[in-house]
Write an enzyme that holds these catalytic residues in place. Sequence first.
Site, PDB file in Angstrom:
ATOM      1  N   ARG A 107      33.646 -23.776   6.900  1.00 25.57           N
ATOM      2  CA  ARG A 107      33.467 -25.036   6.554  1.00 25.57           C
ATOM      3  C   ARG A 107      32.697 -25.846   7.498  1.00 25.57           C
ATOM      4  O   ARG A 107      31.560 -26.572   7.195  1.00 25.57           O
ATOM      5  CB  ARG A 107      34.632 -25.781   6.136  1.00 25.57           C
ATOM      6  CG  ARG A 107      34.350 -26.766   4.979  1.00 25.57           C
ATOM      7  CD  ARG A 107      35.660 -27.294   4.389  1.00 25.57           C
ATOM      8  NE  ARG A 107      35.417 -28.685   4.175  1.00 25.57           N
ATOM      9  CZ  ARG A 107      34.647 -29.313   3.090  1.00 25.57           C
ATOM     10  NH1 ARG A 107      33.955 -28.471   2.141  1.00 25.57           N
ATOM     11  NH2 ARG A 107      34.495 -30.544   2.834  1.00 25.57           N
ATOM     12  N   ALA A 108      32.817 -25.709   8.664  1.00 25.43           N
ATOM     13  CA  ALA A 108      32.351 -26.569   9.777  1.00 25.43           C
ATOM     14  C   ALA A 108      30.787 -26.219   9.752  1.00 25.43           C
ATOM     15  O   ALA A 108      30.025 -27.154   9.941  1.00 25.43           O
ATOM     16  CB  ALA A 108      32.960 -26.468  10.976  1.00 25.43           C
TER      17      ALA A 108
END
Length: 664
Positions: free
Chosen positions: A264-265
Site C-alpha cells: 500500500r505504501a
Amino acid sequence: MDDMRLALILNAISPAIGGVLVRGEKGTAKSTAVRALTAVLPPVDVVAGCRFSCPPACPDPGCPDGPHQVTAAAERRTARLVELPVGATEDRLTGSLDLGRALTEGVTSFQPGLLAAAHRGVLYVDEVNLLHDHLVDLLLDAAALGTNYVERDGVSVRHEARFLLVGTMNPEEGELRPQLLDRFGLTVEAAAPRDPASRAEVVRRRISFDADQAAFAARFAAAEASLAAAIAAAQERLPSVVLDDAALERIAVVCASFDVDGLRADIVIARTAAAHAAWRGGLAVSREDIRVASRLALPHRRRRNPFDAPGLDEQQLDDALGGQDDEPEPDPPPGGGQEPDDGGQEGAPSAGHDDGQEQAGQAAAGRESVAPSGATFRARPLEVPGKGQGAVGRRSRAATDVGRSVGARPPLPAARTLDVHLTATLTASAPHQRRRGRSGPGLVLERADLREHRREGRESNLVLFVVDASGSMAARRRMEAVKGAVLSLLLDAYQRRDKVGLVCFRGAGAELLLPPTSSVDAAARRLESMPSGGRTPLAAGLAEAHSTLRRERLRDPLRRPLLVVVTDGRHTAGSEPSAAAGNLHRDGIAAVVVDCESGPVRLGLAAGLAQALGAQYLNLDRLSAGGPGASGASGPAGRPGLSAERLADSVRGWRADRVDRKVA
Ligand SMILES: [Zn+2]
C-alpha cells in the site's frame, strides 16, 4: 508551504491518494486548514433531488433514490465537507432503516446518514483517535468498499460512499488502531509557527482583518480563487504525468529501506508523487516528487515501537532515494502550479485566534514554580460496578442507544427510528395470528408487536480524586510518583470523557482544589501547584469528598461517581477516618484506594481503609495497565514522561480547535 496544506492540496488533485491524517499539538489551526480545502475543491455534478449525490453521467444503479433516468435533471454544487462528530450514533453515520415500517407497512424507508452526505466530498473526523470502535469499523468498511451497506434483520440498503477521509488527532491522547492508520494515505505533523517572523505575520494579518474585514475578505477570496485554479490545472495535467520504471524502482527501494508492510505504501507514494509533479507543473515524476511523497506517506507505515519519535529519518530517506535524476526536469510552464502566496489560509482570523491560545500556553510553560511530576503511564482501567444510564463515554457499563444488544423491550413512545429486535417482535405477534385471520404463510404484524433492542454500551463518570498532600507524602520522590500516577489517571479520564474533580487534605483540613469539571487541563494545573506538608487529616478529606459528591448528585443525577483515594492510609489529624469511610460506603459510592505507602517497613493501613470504603484496593505500582515494572519510572519500556504542562497543553490545543471551529 507547510506539509498540512500540501497534503490536502495533493489529495484534492488526486483523491485516490486516500486522505490525510493530521497529527497535531495545541492550537495549530487544523480545522481551519481543512475547511479551507473544500472552498478550493472542484464542484460536483449531481442528479437533482438525489440524496445520494449520484453523478448524472453514471448514476449508482442501486441508489435508494433511483433508478434515475438518463434524462434526469442535473445540478452543480460545491463539494461538501461533512463532519463526523466523535460521539455520533451508528444511525447517524450509516443512515437509518425504519424496520418498523418495513414489517408493518411493507415499505423500505431509509434516512441517509453522514456517509451518504460525504459521498464525492470530504469526511472530516476531528479527534479521530477518540472515535468509538464500532464507528471506526463502519468507517473502515465503507472506506474500503466505497459503499455503505446497512442491514437490519434481513432488510438492507446499499449506496455508493466514496469520500476523502481527513482526520485530526492529538497523539498524546492515544494512538490510532493500525488498520485505521493505514487507511489514511498521508500523515502530517501540524505545528504552530515558532519563528518570530511567521508569528508576527499571523498577528499582522489578524490586525488587518480587524481593521478592514471587507478588504481582508476580498484579498482572501482572490487567493482562494487562484489556488482553486491551480488545483484544477494540476488535475487536468495529472493523467499525462509520466511515472517511469526508474521512478517505480526508486519508490520500491525507499519502501524496502523503511521496512514497511505490504504494497500500500508503494501505491500511495506513486500516486502522491504523480500529484506533486502535476502540482508543480512537471511532466514526469522526479526524485524530488518521490522524496516529498515519501515524507508524507511513510511515517505512519514503517514498523516501529509506539514510543519512537514521529517523522522520518531524512538522511535515511536521501540515501534510499539515491542520486539526482539523470535529466533535469523542464522548467514548469508559466503560471502553473505555483502556490498563491499572498494572504493564504494562514491569514484566516481563526488562525490568529489560535495563536493567542498558543502564546498563553507558552507563558504558562515559563512559570518556575512547577514541580516535576513523575513519569506517566497507561492506567489500568477502573470502572464503577453495576450499570448506569449516564452520558455516553468510555468508562463504565451503561444502558445506551448504541452498543451490543442484551435483550428486547417495547419501543419507547418517543418519535424516532425503531431499533427493531426481530425475534422478539415475531414472538410477540405469534399468539395473535389466528385472531387476526392469518391465512397465508406470512405473519400478520401490528405496530403493537414491535420490540426494540435493549443495548448496552459505556458511560462517562465523575472521577473525584482525594489526594494526601501531607508532610509524610512530601518526600520528593514519593510526591513525584503520586503526581505522575494522578496525571496518568487524568489523561485516562480525558480519553474516557469523564468529569474530574480534585480534593486534597493536609495540615488542618481538606480543600476542594477543583470542583467537578470537564476541564482536565485545569485539574492537571491544580495538581501541579498542589502544596504539600503538615499533618494528615484523612477523615476531613473523605468528608469533603462526600459533600462534593452529594452536591454533584443533585446537579447531574445520572452521572455516577468514582472516588479515587490516593493515600498511605495514615491519619495524624482530625477524627478517625473509618466513620467517614463508612458513610461513603453506605451511600453506595464506588471507590478505589491507591496505596502509596513505600519503603521496607509498611503499616498496610490503606488496605483497611479500602475495606471500610468497600473499595477496590491497588498499590501505586499496580496502577499501570502493564502491571508492576511497566511504569515509565521503572523501566525503559515505559512511555516517556508526559508532564502536567504537556498534558495541559494538549488539552488546551483541543479546546483551541473547538474555539477555532466556532469562529470558522
Ligand atoms: Zn441517486
